[in-house]
Design a protein around this motif. Structure first.
Motif, PDB file in Angstrom:
ATOM      1  N   MET A 178       0.822  -1.206   0.000  1.00  0.00           N
ATOM      2  CA  MET A 178       0.000   0.000   0.000  1.00  0.00           C
ATOM      3  C   MET A 178       0.857   1.257   0.000  1.00  0.00           C
ATOM      4  SD  MET A 178      -2.810  -1.480   2.705  1.00  0.00           S
ATOM      5  CE  MET A 178      -3.832  -0.010   2.846  1.00  0.00           C
ATOM      6  N   LEU A 179       1.983   1.220   0.732  1.00  0.00           N
ATOM      7  CA  LEU A 179       2.843   2.397   0.795  1.00  0.00           C
ATOM      8  C   LEU A 179       3.524   2.668  -0.538  1.00  0.00           C
ATOM      9  CD1 LEU A 179       3.927   4.641   2.571  1.00  0.00           C
ATOM     10  CD2 LEU A 179       5.796   3.133   3.251  1.00  0.00           C
ATOM     11  N   LYS A 180       3.930   1.624  -1.239  1.00  0.00           N
ATOM     12  CA  LYS A 180       4.507   1.832  -2.569  1.00  0.00           C
ATOM     13  C   LYS A 180       3.524   2.575  -3.467  1.00  0.00           C
ATOM     14  CE  LYS A 180       7.904  -1.853  -3.326  1.00  0.00           C
ATOM     15  NZ  LYS A 180       8.290  -2.944  -4.230  1.00  0.00           N
ATOM     16  N   ARG A 181       2.280   2.178  -3.415  1.00  0.00           N
ATOM     17  CA  ARG A 181       1.260   2.818  -4.257  1.00  0.00           C
ATOM     18  C   ARG A 181       1.068   4.281  -3.858  1.00  0.00           C
ATOM     19  NH1 ARG A 181      -4.834   1.830  -5.031  1.00  0.00           N
ATOM     20  NH2 ARG A 181      -5.070   1.911  -7.292  1.00  0.00           N
ATOM     21  N   ILE A 182       1.090   4.541  -2.576  1.00  0.00           N
ATOM     22  CA  ILE A 182       0.954   5.918  -2.092  1.00  0.00           C
ATOM     23  C   ILE A 182       2.102   6.782  -2.594  1.00  0.00           C
ATOM     24  CG2 ILE A 182       1.307   7.270   0.024  1.00  0.00           C
ATOM     25  CD1 ILE A 182      -0.624   5.374   1.416  1.00  0.00           C
ATOM     26  N   ILE A 183       3.326   6.280  -2.491  1.00  0.00           N
ATOM     27  CA  ILE A 183       4.494   7.068  -2.888  1.00  0.00           C
ATOM     28  C   ILE A 183       4.422   7.415  -4.366  1.00  0.00           C
ATOM     29  CG2 ILE A 183       6.993   6.929  -3.227  1.00  0.00           C
ATOM     30  CD1 ILE A 183       7.074   5.406  -0.530  1.00  0.00           C
ATOM     31  N   ARG A 184       4.010   6.476  -5.192  1.00  0.00           N
ATOM     32  CA  ARG A 184       3.898   6.752  -6.629  1.00  0.00           C
ATOM     33  C   ARG A 184       2.862   7.839  -6.887  1.00  0.00           C
ATOM     34  NH1 ARG A 184       4.188   0.895  -7.077  1.00  0.00           N
ATOM     35  NH2 ARG A 184       6.218   0.271  -7.903  1.00  0.00           N
ATOM     36  N   HIS A 185       1.714   7.762  -6.231  1.00  0.00           N
ATOM     37  CA  HIS A 185       0.661   8.745  -6.471  1.00  0.00           C
ATOM     38  C   HIS A 185       1.022  10.110  -5.895  1.00  0.00           C
ATOM     39  CE1 HIS A 185      -2.566   6.489  -8.472  1.00  0.00           C
ATOM     40  NE2 HIS A 185      -2.098   5.442  -7.813  1.00  0.00           N
ATOM     41  N   ALA A 186       1.680  10.129  -4.730  1.00  0.00           N
ATOM     42  CA  ALA A 186       2.109  11.404  -4.170  1.00  0.00           C
ATOM     43  C   ALA A 186       3.115  12.082  -5.098  1.00  0.00           C
ATOM     44  CB  ALA A 186       2.712  11.195  -2.784  1.00  0.00           C
ATOM     45  N   ALA A 187       4.018  11.300  -5.678  1.00  0.00           N
ATOM     46  CA  ALA A 187       5.003  11.869  -6.609  1.00  0.00           C
ATOM     47  C   ALA A 187       4.310  12.495  -7.812  1.00  0.00           C
ATOM     48  CB  ALA A 187       5.977  10.782  -7.055  1.00  0.00           C
ATOM     49  N   ARG A 188       3.288  11.832  -8.337  1.00  0.00           N
ATOM     50  CA  ARG A 188       2.582  12.371  -9.500  1.00  0.00           C
ATOM     51  C   ARG A 188       1.944  13.722  -9.197  1.00  0.00           C
ATOM     52  NH1 ARG A 188      -0.512   6.739 -11.110  1.00  0.00           N
ATOM     53  NH2 ARG A 188       1.387   5.563 -11.626  1.00  0.00           N
ATOM     54  N   GLU A 189       1.469  13.886  -7.976  1.00  0.00           N
ATOM     55  CA  GLU A 189       0.841  15.158  -7.611  1.00  0.00           C
ATOM     56  C   GLU A 189       1.825  16.322  -7.709  1.00  0.00           C
ATOM     57  OE1 GLU A 189      -1.270  15.269  -3.975  1.00  0.00           O
ATOM     58  OE2 GLU A 189      -2.637  13.616  -4.509  1.00  0.00           O
ATOM     59  N   PHE A 190       3.119  16.020  -7.617  1.00  0.00           N
ATOM     60  CA  PHE A 190       4.137  17.066  -7.686  1.00  0.00           C
ATOM     61  C   PHE A 190       4.910  17.029  -8.999  1.00  0.00           C
ATOM     62  CE2 PHE A 190       3.142  16.576  -3.254  1.00  0.00           C
ATOM     63  CZ  PHE A 190       3.134  17.873  -2.785  1.00  0.00           C
ATOM     64  N   GLY A 191       4.328  16.388 -10.002  1.00  0.00           N
ATOM     65  CA  GLY A 191       4.945  16.359 -11.323  1.00  0.00           C
ATOM     66  C   GLY A 191       6.185  15.498 -11.404  1.00  0.00           C
ATOM     67  N   LEU A 192       6.325  14.524 -10.504  1.00  0.00           N
ATOM     68  CA  LEU A 192       7.494  13.662 -10.453  1.00  0.00           C
ATOM     69  C   LEU A 192       7.097  12.212 -10.701  1.00  0.00           C
ATOM     70  CD1 LEU A 192       8.976  15.151  -7.153  1.00  0.00           C
ATOM     71  CD2 LEU A 192       9.778  15.658  -9.469  1.00  0.00           C
ATOM     72  N   GLU A 193       8.096  11.371 -10.885  1.00  0.00           N
ATOM     73  CA  GLU A 193       7.893   9.932 -10.903  1.00  0.00           C
ATOM     74  C   GLU A 193       8.653   9.328  -9.740  1.00  0.00           C
ATOM     75  OE1 GLU A 193       7.781   7.584 -14.749  1.00  0.00           O
ATOM     76  OE2 GLU A 193       8.811   9.404 -15.409  1.00  0.00           O
ATOM     77  N   ALA A 194       8.055   8.337  -9.101  1.00  0.00           N
ATOM     78  CA  ALA A 194       8.761   7.555  -8.086  1.00  0.00           C
ATOM     79  C   ALA A 194       8.968   6.161  -8.641  1.00  0.00           C
ATOM     80  CB  ALA A 194       7.955   7.495  -6.800  1.00  0.00           C
TER      81      ALA A 194
END
Length: 451
Positions: free
Chosen positions: A229-245
């Motif tokens: 679940m945390l991996k998925r959160i990190i990816r989506h949080a990164a997208r919100e800031f125009g980044l990729e995780a």
């Protein structure tokens, strides 16, 4: 209707769509979405997914050699929601999610190729020891710019604070944390909303690399659930800031790789840590546990290194273990005993790449410890100093050797089940051939003009 579902729907009348999530062998989240009016039936009767969801390669294509594709007519099995995992999706309004696990068509017998069921199988075996494992997972990852450089390669992100691109190694840098504080706080907010015990973020050993720590958990299955679940959160949080995780094990060939570090201690029936000792290097249970992890490292390595990129992480002297070693407060070894309070002594298993499926990684660790305690395995002397500069038995540096050790191991077959090991090996041999058959840009640059 389950009490959990009823209470959740009553508390969140705005939720209209529920995502039902499982992971394939590579840890990639797959599943389906259902609307609110259909979720009651899912919780009552389950829902169908093709068994081949656990037999896909990196391209998402079914590996027919697994026997789960056309040989069976791409037949369905029954998936059921995992109790306690129904939660909101923090990045989408009106959306919820639940983890699911797969059973045979009778709806009761565990489906052997589901990584979650593999861990459940190992947990059942582990219970015979009479000890309760306590697990914590650390995940390393990179933030990368969504734009590639002039040669089409990955590049570190531009700091939203300074406007400068990260280009140096500043391990534990507070400035790097400050630069990306908005991303970090958003990821931690999402984690809190899903009740995930993420308790810290540090800047790691390369530009744009970070590590997030999950608090220890007395339920190893829940610890693996949290990691997914945390991996998925990190990816989506990164997208919100125009980044990729990315959780690739080695996104940059000249920088540190990313790992999944699994911390393990064990409690007796009095709740006492059996690894507690004045001298951890001489303590019998701790030595046997580490001995088991080292004795089984070759056989289980394929589970911890799921892609060809995983093996690129084994570069020397960038804090990725490439030998079967252990030591006290030593980050150059595979099995580290962190310093600190003796009552909190634990094994830090440092082999797995960040790309490993958390269920399979935790399963491999628990199985190795069980082997060590059962067979009183001797780990040999602890490493003092830089393990990279010493002569130790190395791990396989390629998927072919690791898969051969995995396939021929009677311990692997018995521990993880013949059905799972057959599917896993077929999928990983297929992926290995897929990547080996590519012509790389370097080959074209160096050979095309001259050969």
């Amino acid at each position: 209707m389950s009490t959990e579902l009823k209470e959740f729907l009553n508390a969140h009348p705005d939720v209209q769509t529920i995502e039902l999530l499982t992971t394939d062998l590579n840890g990639m989240v797959r599943g389906k979405r259902v609307e609110r009016e259909a979720i009651r039936k899912v919780y009552k009767d389950g829902f169908s997914l093709p068994a081949s969801v656990y037999a896909v390669d990196a391209t998402g294509t079914t590996v027919e050699a697994s026997g789960l594709g056309m040989d069976t007519g791409d037949a369905d099995r029954i998936c059921r929601p995992v109790p306690g995992t129904l939660t909101l999706v923090p990045w989408l309004e009106g959306r919820a999610q639940a983890l699911v696990t797969m059973f045979e068509t009778d709806g009761v017998t565990p489906f052997p190729a589901d990584p979650r069921q593999v861990l459940q199988r190992v947990l059942g075996q582990f219970q015979t020891l009479g000890y309760a494992p306590v697990v914590a997972v650390e995940l390393e990852f990179y933030l990368v710019d969504r734009e590639r450089d002039a040669w089409g390669r990955l590049q570190p992100p531009v700091s939203p604070t300074t406007g400068r691109r990260m280009n140096s190694t500043q391990v534990y840098s507070m400035d790097d944390l400050d630069d990306y504080d908005a991303f970090i706080q958003e990821a931690l907010r999402m984690a809190r909303e899903q009740n995930l015990p993420a308790d810290g973020v540090i800047a790691e050993y390369a530009p744009g690399q970070f590590e997030v720590n999950l608090h220890h958990c007395k339920d190893p299955m829940m610890a693996a659930d949290h990691a997914i679940m945390l991996k998925r959160i990190i990816r989506h949080a990164a997208r919100e800031f125009g980044l990729e995780a990315t959780f690739m094990a080695k996104p940059y060939i000249d920088q540190a790789g990313s790992g999944t570090h699994i911390h393990l201690s064990m409690l007796d029936d009095q709740g006492q840590n059996i690894f507690t000792a004045e001298d951890p290097e001489q303590h019998t249970p701790l030595r046997h546990a580490i001995g088991g992890l080292l004795k089984t490292a070759d056989q289980s390595q394929a589970l911890l290194f799921p892609t060809i990129n995983s093996y690129r992480r084994l570069s020397s002297e960038i804090y990725a273990p490439n030998s079967k070693t252990w030591g006290y407060d030593n980050r150059t070894v595979a099995m580290r005993i962190p310093s600190g309070d003796a009552a909190a002594y634990r094994v830090e298993h440092r082999l797995a790449g960040a790309d490993a499926n958390p269920y399979l990684a935790v399963a491999a660790v628990l199985a190795g410890v069980q082997y060590g305690l059962t067979h009183k395995a001797d780990p040999g002397p602890a490493v003092v100093g830089n393990a990279y500069e010493q002569d130790h038995e190395n791990l396989a540096d390629n998927p072919r050797d690791a898969l051969r050790a995995f396939e021929k191991s009677a311990w692997v077959q018995e521990t993880f089940g013949t059905a799972f090991t057959s599917v896993y090996a077929a999928c990983k041999w297929g992926e290995t051939r897929l990547f080996e058959q590519q012509v790389t840009p370097m080959e074209l640059d160096l050979l095309l003009p001259y050969v």
